[in-house]
Design a protein around this motif. Structure first.
Motif, mmCIF file in Angstrom:
data_model
loop_
_atom_site.group_PDB
_atom_site.id
_atom_site.type_symbol
_atom_site.label_atom_id
_atom_site.label_comp_id
_atom_site.label_asym_id
_atom_site.label_seq_id
_atom_site.Cartn_x
_atom_site.Cartn_y
_atom_site.Cartn_z
ATOM 1 N N PRO A 126 27.049 -8.540 -2.147
ATOM 2 C CA PRO A 126 25.947 -9.104 -2.924
ATOM 3 C C PRO A 126 25.992 -8.708 -4.407
ATOM 4 N N ASP A 127 26.696 -7.624 -4.723
ATOM 5 C CA ASP A 127 26.761 -7.172 -6.110
ATOM 6 C C ASP A 127 27.910 -7.823 -6.884
ATOM 7 N N CYS A 128 29.131 -7.685 -6.396
ATOM 8 C CA CYS A 128 30.285 -8.215 -7.141
ATOM 9 C C CYS A 128 30.761 -9.579 -6.634
ATOM 10 N N GLN A 129 30.207 -10.054 -5.503
ATOM 11 C CA GLN A 129 30.520 -11.359 -4.903
ATOM 12 C C GLN A 129 31.922 -11.460 -4.299
ATOM 13 N N VAL A 142 34.991 -2.831 -0.735
ATOM 14 C CA VAL A 142 36.203 -2.129 -1.162
ATOM 15 C C VAL A 142 36.439 -2.289 -2.666
ATOM 16 N N PHE A 143 35.714 -3.178 -3.303
ATOM 17 C CA PHE A 143 35.904 -3.436 -4.725
ATOM 18 C C PHE A 143 34.940 -2.651 -5.614
ATOM 19 N N CYS A 144 33.672 -2.515 -5.162
ATOM 20 C CA CYS A 144 32.681 -1.858 -6.029
ATOM 21 C C CYS A 144 31.863 -0.780 -5.324
ATOM 22 N N SER A 146 29.568 -0.989 -3.152
ATOM 23 C CA SER A 146 28.201 -1.362 -2.780
ATOM 24 C C SER A 146 28.113 -1.548 -1.270
ATOM 25 N N ASP A 147 26.910 -1.381 -0.744
ATOM 26 C CA ASP A 147 26.693 -1.639 0.673
ATOM 27 C C ASP A 147 26.804 -3.129 0.947
ATOM 28 N N LEU A 148 27.419 -3.450 2.079
ATOM 29 C CA LEU A 148 27.533 -4.836 2.520
ATOM 30 C C LEU A 148 26.453 -5.121 3.548
ATOM 31 N N PRO A 149 25.976 -6.358 3.613
ATOM 32 C CA PRO A 149 24.934 -6.685 4.589
ATOM 33 C C PRO A 149 25.439 -6.597 6.023
ATOM 34 N N ALA A 150 24.524 -6.319 6.925
ATOM 35 C CA ALA A 150 24.875 -6.225 8.347
ATOM 36 C C ALA A 150 25.120 -7.606 8.948
ATOM 37 N N THR A 151 24.532 -8.639 8.354
ATOM 38 C CA THR A 151 24.686 -10.001 8.902
ATOM 39 C C THR A 151 25.631 -10.816 8.024
ATOM 40 N N TRP A 152 26.277 -11.770 8.643
ATOM 41 C CA TRP A 152 27.260 -12.640 7.988
ATOM 42 C C TRP A 152 26.623 -13.373 6.820
ATOM 43 N N ASN A 153 27.302 -13.421 5.701
ATOM 44 C CA ASN A 153 26.765 -14.050 4.483
ATOM 45 C C ASN A 153 27.840 -14.776 3.683
ATOM 46 N N MET A 154 28.851 -15.287 4.345
ATOM 47 C CA MET A 154 29.971 -15.895 3.626
ATOM 48 C C MET A 154 29.708 -17.328 3.166
#
Length: 158
Positions: A126-129, A142-144, A146-154
């Motif tokens: 959600p931060d670096c996209q 792995v890039f910034c 930041s925490d990734l969401p638990a649910t799919w958001n692609m």
């Protein structure tokens, strides 16, 4: 990538056992030694292409219900799926897309496992996209970092 898809470059549509039989008869033993690229279109039909094909090309540039890699083996009197994953960095499908794959395989009368034999968890940061593959339940970009969401958001439209 979608702009590079040429008309008629999509994968072979497999909507029945007869379709699959005709398609598989044209494959060599070397072809069968590695998985194929697959997509399940919004029409529910399986489309197959050589492994090194892009999923977006296999789908003819269209939206899909699922995508990944799939291998086949001959079991007694019919063909069956030996391995299947949702590994597609073009579509990044959620593991919940298995139900669409199962329906398409059942329509083609192919024996199948009860789920993906190799599940890939995709998330967009959600931060670096950036797109991430989540490994070992480590939901951190792995890039910034930041925490990734638990649910799919692609899917940006979802």
């Amino acid at each position: 990538m979608k702009a590079a898809v040429r008309p008629g470059s999509g994968g072979c549509r497999i909507s029945s056992a007869a379709d699959f039989s005709a398609w598989i008869a044209e494959r060599s033993a070397m072809d069968l030694a590695e998985p194929f690229t697959f997509v399940v279109g919004t029409d529910g039909a399986l489309r197959l292409a050589p492994r090194r094909s892009e999923h977006v090309a296999c789908a003819g540039g269209d939206v899909v219900l699922s995508a990944g890699e799939i291998g086949f083996t001959r079991e007694a009197d019919r063909w069956a799926v030996s391995e299947v994953s949702n590994q597609s960095t073009g579509y990044c499908p959620d593991v919940t897309s298995w139900s669409a794959v199962a329906r398409a395989l059942d329509d083609a009368e192919l024996g199948r496992p009860s789920g993906f034999t190799n599940e890939v968890v995709f998330r967009r940061c959600p931060d670096c996209q950036e797109h991430n593959i989540v490994r070992e339940d480590d939901f951190v970009c792995v890039f910034c970092d930041s925490d990734l969401p638990a649910t799919w958001n692609m899917d940006p439209t979802a």
